[in-house]
Design a protein around this motif. Structure first.
Motif, PDB file in Angstrom:
ATOM      1  N   LEU A 188      70.480  70.836  20.001  1.00 17.77           N
ATOM      2  CA  LEU A 188      71.933  70.770  19.792  1.00 17.77           C
ATOM      3  C   LEU A 188      72.419  69.333  19.654  1.00 17.77           C
ATOM      4  O   LEU A 188      73.305  69.032  18.863  1.00 17.77           O
ATOM      5  N   TRP A 189      71.820  68.439  20.430  1.00 19.38           N
ATOM      6  CA  TRP A 189      72.223  67.023  20.363  1.00 19.38           C
ATOM      7  C   TRP A 189      71.874  66.439  18.996  1.00 19.38           C
ATOM      8  O   TRP A 189      72.665  65.746  18.373  1.00 19.38           O
ATOM      9  N   ARG A 190      70.656  66.770  18.502  1.00 17.90           N
ATOM     10  CA  ARG A 190      70.254  66.275  17.176  1.00 17.90           C
ATOM     11  C   ARG A 190      71.167  66.857  16.089  1.00 17.90           C
ATOM     12  O   ARG A 190      71.554  66.156  15.163  1.00 17.90           O
ATOM     13  N   LEU A 191      71.502  68.116  16.241  1.00 14.11           N
ATOM     14  CA  LEU A 191      72.383  68.763  15.266  1.00 14.11           C
ATOM     15  C   LEU A 191      73.752  68.081  15.274  1.00 14.11           C
ATOM     16  O   LEU A 191      74.313  67.772  14.209  1.00 14.11           O
ATOM     17  N   PHE A 192      74.244  67.811  16.478  1.00 11.64           N
ATOM     18  CA  PHE A 192      75.541  67.145  16.594  1.00 11.64           C
ATOM     19  C   PHE A 192      75.500  65.774  15.915  1.00 11.64           C
ATOM     20  O   PHE A 192      76.409  65.405  15.163  1.00 11.64           O
ATOM     21  N   LEU A 193      74.412  65.022  16.157  1.00 19.04           N
ATOM     22  CA  LEU A 193      74.295  63.688  15.553  1.00 19.04           C
ATOM     23  C   LEU A 193      74.249  63.777  14.026  1.00 19.04           C
ATOM     24  O   LEU A 193      74.811  62.930  13.330  1.00 19.04           O
ATOM     25  N   ASP A 194      73.586  64.818  13.517  1.00 18.97           N
ATOM     26  CA  ASP A 194      73.551  64.994  12.063  1.00 18.97           C
ATOM     27  C   ASP A 194      74.944  65.319  11.526  1.00 18.97           C
ATOM     28  O   ASP A 194      75.354  64.798  10.488  1.00 18.97           O
ATOM     29  N   VAL A 195      75.646  66.188  12.245  1.00 19.78           N
ATOM     30  CA  VAL A 195      76.980  66.603  11.784  1.00 19.78           C
ATOM     31  C   VAL A 195      77.934  65.413  11.754  1.00 19.78           C
ATOM     32  O   VAL A 195      78.705  65.256  10.810  1.00 19.78           O
ATOM     33  N   VAL A 196      77.871  64.556  12.788  1.00 15.61           N
ATOM     34  CA  VAL A 196      78.801  63.414  12.821  1.00 15.61           C
ATOM     35  C   VAL A 196      78.248  62.202  12.066  1.00 15.61           C
ATOM     36  O   VAL A 196      78.861  61.138  12.067  1.00 15.61           O
ATOM     37  N   ALA A 197      77.085  62.375  11.443  1.00 17.13           N
ATOM     38  CA  ALA A 197      76.471  61.317  10.612  1.00 17.13           C
ATOM     39  C   ALA A 197      76.206  60.040  11.395  1.00 17.13           C
ATOM     40  O   ALA A 197      76.469  58.925  10.917  1.00 17.13           O
ATOM     41  N   ALA A 198      75.671  60.218  12.607  1.00 16.11           N
ATOM     42  CA  ALA A 198      75.326  59.038  13.416  1.00 16.11           C
ATOM     43  C   ALA A 198      74.021  58.434  12.905  1.00 16.11           C
ATOM     44  O   ALA A 198      73.048  59.168  12.702  1.00 16.11           O
ATOM     45  N   PRO A 199      73.970  57.132  12.681  1.00 13.75           N
ATOM     46  CA  PRO A 199      72.700  56.529  12.244  1.00 13.75           C
ATOM     47  C   PRO A 199      71.681  56.552  13.374  1.00 13.75           C
ATOM     48  O   PRO A 199      72.033  56.468  14.547  1.00 13.75           O
ATOM     49  N   ARG A 200      70.395  56.713  13.017  1.00 14.39           N
ATOM     50  CA  ARG A 200      69.327  56.763  14.023  1.00 14.39           C
ATOM     51  C   ARG A 200      68.815  55.358  14.318  1.00 14.39           C
ATOM     52  O   ARG A 200      69.007  54.448  13.546  1.00 14.39           O
ATOM     53  N   TRP A 201      68.146  55.221  15.457  1.00 11.51           N
ATOM     54  CA  TRP A 201      67.603  53.919  15.858  1.00 11.51           C
ATOM     55  C   TRP A 201      66.521  53.472  14.876  1.00 11.51           C
ATOM     56  O   TRP A 201      65.863  54.279  14.248  1.00 11.51           O
ATOM     57  N   THR A 202      66.365  52.189  14.770  1.00  8.61           N
ATOM     58  CA  THR A 202      65.499  51.665  13.712  1.00  8.61           C
ATOM     59  C   THR A 202      64.394  50.748  14.254  1.00  8.61           C
ATOM     60  O   THR A 202      63.853  49.945  13.519  1.00  8.61           O
ATOM     61  N   ASP A 203      64.065  50.865  15.551  1.00  6.34           N
ATOM     62  CA  ASP A 203      63.005  50.017  16.099  1.00  6.34           C
ATOM     63  C   ASP A 203      61.614  50.481  15.658  1.00  6.34           C
ATOM     64  O   ASP A 203      60.638  49.771  15.818  1.00  6.34           O
ATOM     65  N   PHE A 204      61.540  51.722  15.125  1.00 11.38           N
ATOM     66  CA  PHE A 204      60.248  52.249  14.711  1.00 11.38           C
ATOM     67  C   PHE A 204      60.332  52.753  13.271  1.00 11.38           C
ATOM     68  O   PHE A 204      61.374  53.222  12.833  1.00 11.38           O
ATOM     69  N   GLN A 205      59.208  52.635  12.551  1.00 14.28           N
ATOM     70  CA  GLN A 205      59.203  53.023  11.143  1.00 14.28           C
ATOM     71  C   GLN A 205      59.177  54.537  11.002  1.00 14.28           C
ATOM     72  O   GLN A 205      58.754  55.250  11.903  1.00 14.28           O
ATOM     73  N   ARG A 206      59.602  55.003   9.835  1.00 13.04           N
ATOM     74  CA  ARG A 206      59.780  56.441   9.632  1.00 13.04           C
ATOM     75  C   ARG A 206      58.656  57.101   8.843  1.00 13.04           C
ATOM     76  O   ARG A 206      58.753  58.269   8.515  1.00 13.04           O
ATOM     77  N   THR A 207      57.629  56.362   8.482  1.00 12.40           N
ATOM     78  CA  THR A 207      56.551  56.967   7.699  1.00 12.40           C
ATOM     79  C   THR A 207      55.296  56.996   8.558  1.00 12.40           C
ATOM     80  O   THR A 207      54.404  56.171   8.401  1.00 12.40           O
ATOM     81  N   PRO A 208      55.185  57.986   9.426  1.00 13.24           N
ATOM     82  CA  PRO A 208      54.169  57.955  10.471  1.00 13.24           C
ATOM     83  C   PRO A 208      52.734  57.783   9.997  1.00 13.24           C
ATOM     84  O   PRO A 208      52.079  56.853  10.425  1.00 13.24           O
ATOM     85  N   LEU A 209      52.255  58.646   9.088  1.00 11.68           N
ATOM     86  CA  LEU A 209      50.828  58.601   8.777  1.00 11.68           C
ATOM     87  C   LEU A 209      50.414  57.294   8.103  1.00 11.68           C
ATOM     88  O   LEU A 209      49.456  56.642   8.519  1.00 11.68           O
ATOM     89  N   ARG A 210      51.207  56.912   7.089  1.00 11.55           N
ATOM     90  CA  ARG A 210      50.866  55.689   6.371  1.00 11.55           C
ATOM     91  C   ARG A 210      50.924  54.490   7.338  1.00 11.55           C
ATOM     92  O   ARG A 210      50.059  53.639   7.351  1.00 11.55           O
ATOM     93  N   THR A 211      51.950  54.508   8.189  1.00 16.18           N
ATOM     94  CA  THR A 211      52.120  53.408   9.131  1.00 16.18           C
ATOM     95  C   THR A 211      50.954  53.360  10.111  1.00 16.18           C
ATOM     96  O   THR A 211      50.465  52.294  10.467  1.00 16.18           O
TER      97      THR A 211
END
Lengths: 186, 460
Positions: free
Chosen positions: B318-341
């Motif tokens: 529910l928290w993730r859904l809420f964050l998506d609905v309100v368009a909250a940006p996600r934290w950026t300390d980690f990269q988003r392409t897991p396997l390649r990274t």
């Protein structure tokens, strides 16, 4: 008997010693006593635990004042907050400063904290002629109405209207729509 | 007047937590310390969740009134369900001289921690992430406004972080009538007290009762528990997260040892709250869920397991859904392409190993906690396998492995700097549980004498 209790007693005595040192270092009323009689011990404790040096007298803005103490003005949080309270919802303040200065990020982040509900814009200036870094541009439809220059001189055109707030900051009103990157040009 | 208002806010919070504790805790005699600790933790979780949910409908005094009513209703429900629980509370005893000395040391450390919390400034993240949210919530009538989350120009840090701590601070601000950076920190000695109470409870339940008070005194010898970035005195969410983790671990151990539904229920509630404290709580929750799942599947209780996992999964989803609905940006300390990274970062493993290893040995942050933990692990391996102790060890080791592994995805230019700036705070999340294992694995001379003494007591 002694063997049975020796470990807990050692832990207890050690703990009390650390606590006493912490009290002497941390409590401002006891600090003169510590300075006079236990200075070496205090220095040793502060060397190991530097956070103990960050003590405050308390107060609603105690912590934000601490992060702004290098501005060397009275009640820095209150004064920075006052710079944005009279702005309309579609107006903001532009924070301009030298991007390489180690206190720059700390200062503009604290200013952003104090400016709620306005979202301030931030411009980092490089050496003269080296351009600027658009760190946090103004939001869509938001106009810059005020500019705060931190450790930075305003462009010549704005210099006459600038007010000095403290040794490190100048504030100026911006009446015309100005390209925000140009606040560094000098 | 300020202290009176803060006391009222605290009492209402504790009432709600007490109600939940009576509803959730296992059906056995409850200790005073355990009940207080769980009441405080559940109270913080309930008040913050109530402020968040009711904040969509009410603001200001109405929101405070509605949240207070909800707190009192849950307290009444708890009392109605388990009135005898109050009469059967087990009070601590201080018959031995060692207990009396330890009580003195514990009282002194509480005094020092309270002074440190009041006198030491809020840390950087504590001010700009956690207290900032509390201040905004207060200025907005008790809940965060929806236009805070999208953060169009990115000037406000981490708007998507969970809200247990900020909304609990905002609850106190609401009663106080103003935000106050110094008074907000008086919440943190209560987290420290809860940690002490849970440590004492854990040692008394799974080890020797006589070691409970010395164990509580020993928490002070972990400097990062009360001093430095992440500690109780810094105002960060890391120490509260560690206390919730310890609570969840205690009931997980009880579930492993005694298989009671109440233990699984309480573990489930405390573990779910981890997700609401800090984003790393998801990792801690996953580790605890895995360990609970092993036992539940051993006992062929898939339904109970699903029910236990439901609160955490629901809260996370529910928290993730809420964050998506309100368009909250996600934290950026980690990269988003897991396997390649992962493949690209494999050569960083050595650097991560070195960085992580050096954090374990920082005596000014953890004292001798981690060498002691290593010793406790060795002692576990020497004797016969005790499932509960093995589970306690795993509940510390699994998060450490996960925390170390995520640096493979670090977005920072220097992974060593990333580790140096954050890993000790991550280790703090499992430090109280590690201390519990150390005390439970006390060396043989202590234990032998205790056994003899207890045998004598039994004969008499």
């Amino acid at each position: 008997m002694a063997g049975r209790y020796s470990a807990p007693i050692a832990i207890g005595v050690g703990g009390i010693l650390v606590m006493t040192a912490a009290l002497l270092a941390g409590n401002h009323r006891l600090r003169p006593f510590a300075r006079a009689h236990l200075k070496p011990l205090k220095q040793m404790v502060l060397e190991v635990f530097p956070d103990l040096a960050a003590v405050t007298e308390g107060g609603a803005d105690a912590s934000s004042d601490r992060f702004l103490q290098h501005l060397r003005i009275d009640q820095p949080s209150e004064r920075l907050r006052a710079m944005t309270t009279d702005l309309a919802p579609n107006e903001t303040l532009l924070f301009v400063g030298p991007v390489i200065d180690p206190t720059f990020t700390q200062t503009y982040r604290t200013a952003a904290y104090l400016s709620w509900p306005r979202q301030i814009a931030v411009l980092g200036c490089n050496a003269p002629g080296a351009g600027a870094v658009a760190l946090h541009p103004p939001g869509p439809g938001v106009a810059i109405r005020r500019a705060l220059f931190y450790l930075q001189q305003p462009p010549e055109a704005m210099a006459p209207g600038a007010r000095r707030i403290g040794p490190a900051i100048l504030l100026t009103d911006v009446s015309e729509r100005t390209e925000w990157i140009s606040f560094c040009s000098q | 007047m300020d202290l009176l208002l803060l006391a009222i806010a605290l009492l209402v919070l504790l009432a709600a937590g007490f109600g939940i504790a009576l509803l959730a805790l296992p059906e056995r005699r409850l200790g005073v310390g355990e009940t207080f600790a769980m009441a405080f933790l559940f109270g913080c979780a309930f008040v913050s969740l109530a402020s968040f949910c009711l904040g969509f409908f009410f603001a200001g005094g109405l929101l405070r009134g509605a949240s207070t009513a909800a707190c009192l209703v849950i307290a009444a429900l708890g009392l109605r369900a388990r009135r005898e629980g109050l009469r059967e509370l087990v009070w601590p005893r201080f018959e031995r001289r060692l207990d009396q000395w330890s009580l003195l040391v514990v009282s002194a450390q509480m005094m020092v921690v309270t002074l440190a919390c009041y006198y030491i400034w809020l840390g950087w993240d504590a001010l700009l992430i956690w207290e900032f949210k509390a201040r905004i919530a207060f200025l907005n009538g008790g809940a965060l406004p929806l236009d805070y989350y999208p953060n169009p120009n990115g000037i406000w840090p981490h708007t998507s972080y969970p809200l247990l701590l900020p909304l609990t601070e905002a609850w106190f601000y609401g009663w106080l009538g103003r935000p106050d950076q110094a008074l907000a920190k008086l919440l943190f000695p209560l987290f420290y007290l809860a940690a002490l109470a849970l440590l004492g409870t854990g040692v008394a339940r799974f080890g020797q009762r006589r070691h409970a008070w010395p164990a509580m005194a020993a928490l002070f010898l972990v400097p990062l528990a009360w001093l430095g970035e992440g500690s109780a005195s810094s105002g960060y969410a890391d120490f509260p997260l560690a206390v919730f983790q310890l609570a969840a671990v205690l009931y997980l151990l009880e579930y492993w040892e005694q298989d009671t539904a109440g233990a699984l229920r309480t573990m489930s509630a405390a573990a779910a709250a981890l997700i609401w404290v800090k984003q790393e709580g998801v990792i801690l929750w996953s580790c605890l869920a895995l360990l609970a799942a092993i036992r539940a599947l051993q006992r062929r209780e898939p339904r109970e397991l699903c029910l236990a996992l439901l609160p955490g999964a629901l809260l996370f989803g529910l928290w993730r859904l809420f964050l998506d609905v309100v368009a909250a940006p996600r934290w950026t300390d980690f990269q988003r392409t897991p396997l390649r990274t992962l493949f690209a970062s494999a050569n960083l493993a050595m650097e991560i190993g070195r960085g992580v290893g050096s954090e374990f040995l920082r005596l000014n942050r953890f004292g001798v906690l981690w060498p002691g933990f290593l010793g406790a692990l060795v002692l576990q391996l020497r004797g016969p396998l005790r499932p509960a102790r093995a589970i306690l060890s795993l509940s510390v080791l699994l998060p450490i492995v996960c925390y170390s592994g995520v640096y493979l995805f670090s977005n920072w230019g220097s992974v060593s700097s990333h580790i140096a700036s954050s890993f000790s705070r991550l280790l703090l999340h499992v430090a109280p549980s590690a201390l519990l294992l150390i005390v439970l694995s006390m060396p043989a001379p202590f234990r032998r004498k205790e056994t003899r003494a207890s045998r004598l007591e039994q004969k008499n």
